[in-house]
Write a protein that holds these residues in place. Structure first.
Motif, PDB file in Angstrom:
ATOM      1  N   ARG A 129      -5.062 -22.020  14.319  1.00 54.45           N
ATOM      2  CA  ARG A 129      -5.949 -22.156  13.031  1.00 54.45           C
ATOM      3  C   ARG A 129      -6.241 -21.072  12.294  1.00 54.45           C
ATOM      4  O   ARG A 129      -6.962 -20.958  11.433  1.00 54.45           O
ATOM      5  CB  ARG A 129      -7.501 -22.581  13.704  1.00 54.45           C
ATOM      6  CG  ARG A 129      -7.691 -23.588  14.372  1.00 54.45           C
ATOM      7  CD  ARG A 129      -9.103 -23.990  14.830  1.00 54.45           C
ATOM      8  NE  ARG A 129      -9.081 -24.988  15.698  1.00 54.45           N
ATOM      9  CZ  ARG A 129     -10.089 -25.714  16.090  1.00 54.45           C
ATOM     10  NH1 ARG A 129     -11.333 -24.900  15.759  1.00 54.45           N
ATOM     11  NH2 ARG A 129     -10.221 -26.731  16.923  1.00 54.45           N
ATOM     12  N   GLN A 130      -5.041 -20.295  11.997  1.00 50.30           N
ATOM     13  CA  GLN A 130      -5.056 -19.008  11.253  1.00 50.30           C
ATOM     14  C   GLN A 130      -4.326 -19.772   9.839  1.00 50.30           C
ATOM     15  O   GLN A 130      -3.941 -20.832   9.888  1.00 50.30           O
ATOM     16  CB  GLN A 130      -3.852 -18.052  11.441  1.00 50.30           C
ATOM     17  CG  GLN A 130      -4.647 -17.530  12.882  1.00 50.30           C
ATOM     18  CD  GLN A 130      -3.382 -16.371  13.304  1.00 50.30           C
ATOM     19  OE1 GLN A 130      -3.196 -15.235  12.721  1.00 50.30           O
ATOM     20  NE2 GLN A 130      -2.732 -16.757  14.486  1.00 50.30           N
ATOM     21  N   PRO A 131      -4.487 -18.980   8.800  1.00 57.01           N
ATOM     22  CA  PRO A 131      -3.752 -19.602   7.466  1.00 57.01           C
ATOM     23  C   PRO A 131      -2.182 -19.784   7.843  1.00 57.01           C
ATOM     24  O   PRO A 131      -1.708 -19.045   8.604  1.00 57.01           O
ATOM     25  CB  PRO A 131      -3.964 -18.247   6.562  1.00 57.01           C
ATOM     26  CG  PRO A 131      -5.128 -17.675   7.019  1.00 57.01           C
ATOM     27  CD  PRO A 131      -5.085 -17.888   8.573  1.00 57.01           C
ATOM     28  N   GLY A 132      -1.873 -20.600   7.204  1.00 59.25           N
ATOM     29  CA  GLY A 132      -0.320 -21.264   7.277  1.00 59.25           C
ATOM     30  C   GLY A 132       0.890 -20.182   6.841  1.00 59.25           C
ATOM     31  O   GLY A 132       0.724 -19.473   6.005  1.00 59.25           O
ATOM     32  N   ILE A 133       2.017 -20.491   7.475  1.00 63.34           N
ATOM     33  CA  ILE A 133       3.088 -19.838   7.074  1.00 63.34           C
ATOM     34  C   ILE A 133       4.122 -20.779   7.014  1.00 63.34           C
ATOM     35  O   ILE A 133       4.096 -21.904   7.457  1.00 63.34           O
ATOM     36  CB  ILE A 133       3.576 -18.805   8.212  1.00 63.34           C
ATOM     37  CG1 ILE A 133       3.827 -19.582   9.820  1.00 63.34           C
ATOM     38  CG2 ILE A 133       2.638 -17.541   8.434  1.00 63.34           C
ATOM     39  CD1 ILE A 133       4.647 -18.505  10.825  1.00 63.34           C
ATOM     40  N   ARG A 134       5.134 -20.654   6.182  1.00 65.11           N
ATOM     41  CA  ARG A 134       6.092 -21.703   5.695  1.00 65.11           C
ATOM     42  C   ARG A 134       7.139 -21.666   6.784  1.00 65.11           C
ATOM     43  O   ARG A 134       7.495 -20.396   7.190  1.00 65.11           O
ATOM     44  CB  ARG A 134       6.480 -21.152   4.197  1.00 65.11           C
ATOM     45  CG  ARG A 134       7.716 -22.346   3.879  1.00 65.11           C
ATOM     46  CD  ARG A 134       8.161 -21.957   2.319  1.00 65.11           C
ATOM     47  NE  ARG A 134       6.695 -21.612   1.418  1.00 65.11           N
ATOM     48  CZ  ARG A 134       6.020 -22.375   0.793  1.00 65.11           C
ATOM     49  NH1 ARG A 134       6.210 -23.717   0.750  1.00 65.11           N
ATOM     50  NH2 ARG A 134       5.162 -22.270  -0.009  1.00 65.11           N
ATOM     51  N   VAL A 135       7.699 -22.528   7.265  1.00 66.98           N
ATOM     52  CA  VAL A 135       8.562 -22.712   8.359  1.00 66.98           C
ATOM     53  C   VAL A 135       9.783 -23.857   8.178  1.00 66.98           C
ATOM     54  O   VAL A 135       9.462 -24.721   7.157  1.00 66.98           O
ATOM     55  CB  VAL A 135       7.754 -23.033   9.563  1.00 66.98           C
ATOM     56  CG1 VAL A 135       7.018 -21.968  10.134  1.00 66.98           C
ATOM     57  CG2 VAL A 135       7.168 -24.276   9.644  1.00 66.98           C
ATOM     58  N   ARG A 136      10.784 -23.774   8.688  1.00 65.25           N
ATOM     59  CA  ARG A 136      11.589 -24.808   8.634  1.00 65.25           C
ATOM     60  C   ARG A 136      12.338 -24.884  10.206  1.00 65.25           C
ATOM     61  O   ARG A 136      12.227 -24.187  10.798  1.00 65.25           O
ATOM     62  CB  ARG A 136      12.944 -24.507   7.745  1.00 65.25           C
ATOM     63  CG  ARG A 136      13.554 -23.271   8.458  1.00 65.25           C
ATOM     64  CD  ARG A 136      14.890 -22.934   7.451  1.00 65.25           C
ATOM     65  NE  ARG A 136      15.737 -21.716   7.827  1.00 65.25           N
ATOM     66  CZ  ARG A 136      16.212 -21.487   8.790  1.00 65.25           C
ATOM     67  NH1 ARG A 136      16.713 -22.269   9.823  1.00 65.25           N
ATOM     68  NH2 ARG A 136      16.704 -20.242   8.986  1.00 65.25           N
ATOM     69  N   ARG A 137      12.615 -26.137  10.529  1.00 66.80           N
ATOM     70  CA  ARG A 137      12.916 -26.538  11.682  1.00 66.80           C
ATOM     71  C   ARG A 137      14.396 -26.106  11.948  1.00 66.80           C
ATOM     72  O   ARG A 137      15.176 -26.526  10.998  1.00 66.80           O
ATOM     73  CB  ARG A 137      12.618 -27.865  12.099  1.00 66.80           C
ATOM     74  CG  ARG A 137      13.194 -28.261  13.640  1.00 66.80           C
ATOM     75  CD  ARG A 137      12.423 -29.373  14.143  1.00 66.80           C
ATOM     76  NE  ARG A 137      12.924 -29.795  15.390  1.00 66.80           N
ATOM     77  CZ  ARG A 137      12.814 -30.751  15.915  1.00 66.80           C
ATOM     78  NH1 ARG A 137      11.974 -31.840  15.472  1.00 66.80           N
ATOM     79  NH2 ARG A 137      13.306 -31.030  17.381  1.00 66.80           N
ATOM     80  N   GLN A 138      14.776 -25.413  13.095  1.00 69.95           N
ATOM     81  CA  GLN A 138      16.019 -24.842  13.224  1.00 69.95           C
ATOM     82  C   GLN A 138      16.885 -26.136  14.121  1.00 69.95           C
ATOM     83  O   GLN A 138      18.326 -26.172  13.968  1.00 69.95           O
ATOM     84  CB  GLN A 138      16.334 -23.507  13.890  1.00 69.95           C
ATOM     85  CG  GLN A 138      17.701 -23.267  13.977  1.00 69.95           C
ATOM     86  CD  GLN A 138      17.775 -21.551  14.014  1.00 69.95           C
ATOM     87  OE1 GLN A 138      16.832 -21.020  13.628  1.00 69.95           O
ATOM     88  NE2 GLN A 138      18.431 -21.110  14.891  1.00 69.95           N
ATOM     89  N   ASN A 139      16.200 -26.355  15.119  1.00 69.16           N
ATOM     90  CA  ASN A 139      17.073 -27.535  15.887  1.00 69.16           C
ATOM     91  C   ASN A 139      15.795 -28.435  16.730  1.00 69.16           C
ATOM     92  O   ASN A 139      14.593 -28.142  16.664  1.00 69.16           O
ATOM     93  CB  ASN A 139      17.628 -27.138  16.880  1.00 69.16           C
ATOM     94  CG  ASN A 139      17.142 -26.158  18.027  1.00 69.16           C
ATOM     95  OD1 ASN A 139      15.803 -26.154  18.141  1.00 69.16           O
ATOM     96  ND2 ASN A 139      17.864 -25.173  18.645  1.00 69.16           N
TER      97      ASN A 139
END
Length: 182
Positions: A172-182
């Motif tokens: 429930r923290q503020p979001g971080i931008r991510v991408r899926r690697q696998n």
């Protein structure tokens, strides 16, 4: 009369066997294997014995094709689960995952994923590598800081953003931008 029915059944079985699982176009752009079409065609036969022979031959050909993995049958629940497991991966759009019954594709599309962290590591640049129990490794692509470090057992929510971006909220923290690697 029996000779004609036997000849028809043999022709149908021969057509189904030679056609294999080759798709045939139908309304709406969907593709259905000819083996399936042969099975559906049997319903139109008026005589009970001919219809039964037709169904037996078509069902046998379809069963053999399924055993060879030339034809694979999946239900809507399996498609949804596969979409959920593949959430975040850049895959080509496949007709098998599209709707075919009037349901809009946006309604079927997975837009968020809830999961549990199995492991979390940070690289030299301070970006997180977070692996989920449900599968998939997610890599932080921005340099936003998390107040609490991610750890195994914490819940995450990943939302699809605009232009192919994904935002992960850890505990429930503020979001971080991510991408899926696998």
């Amino acid at each position: 009369m029996n000779r004609k029915l036997i000849l028809f059944g043999a022709l149908l079985l021969g057509a189904a066997a030679s056609a294999g699982a080759q798709p045939r176009a139908q309304a709406g752009g969907q593709q259905r294997p000819e083996l399936f079409e042969a099975l559906i065609h049997c319903r139109a036969l008026a005589e009970d014995a001919a219809r039964l022979r037709c169904f037996d031959a078509a069902a046998s050909a379809l069963e053999q094709a399924a055993a060879r993995r030339d034809v694979v049958v999946v239900d809507r629940a399996q498609v949804r689960e596969t979409r959920r497991r593949l959430f975040g991966l850049a895959l080509p759009r496949l007709p098998i995952f599209g709707s075919g019954d009037g349901v809009r594709e946006e309604e079927e599309e997975v837009s968020s994923l809830e999961g549990v962290i199995s492991s979390a590591e940070q690289n030299d640049l301070g970006q997180w590598y977070i692996r989920l129990r449900e599968g998939g490794l997610w890599v932080q692509t921005d340099h936003n800081l998390l107040a609490l470090q991610p750890r195994a057992g914490q819940s995450v929510v990943i939302n699809r953003g605009v232009m192919g971006a994904y935002m992960m909220r850890v505990a429930r923290q503020p979001g971080i931008r991510v991408r899926r690697q696998n």
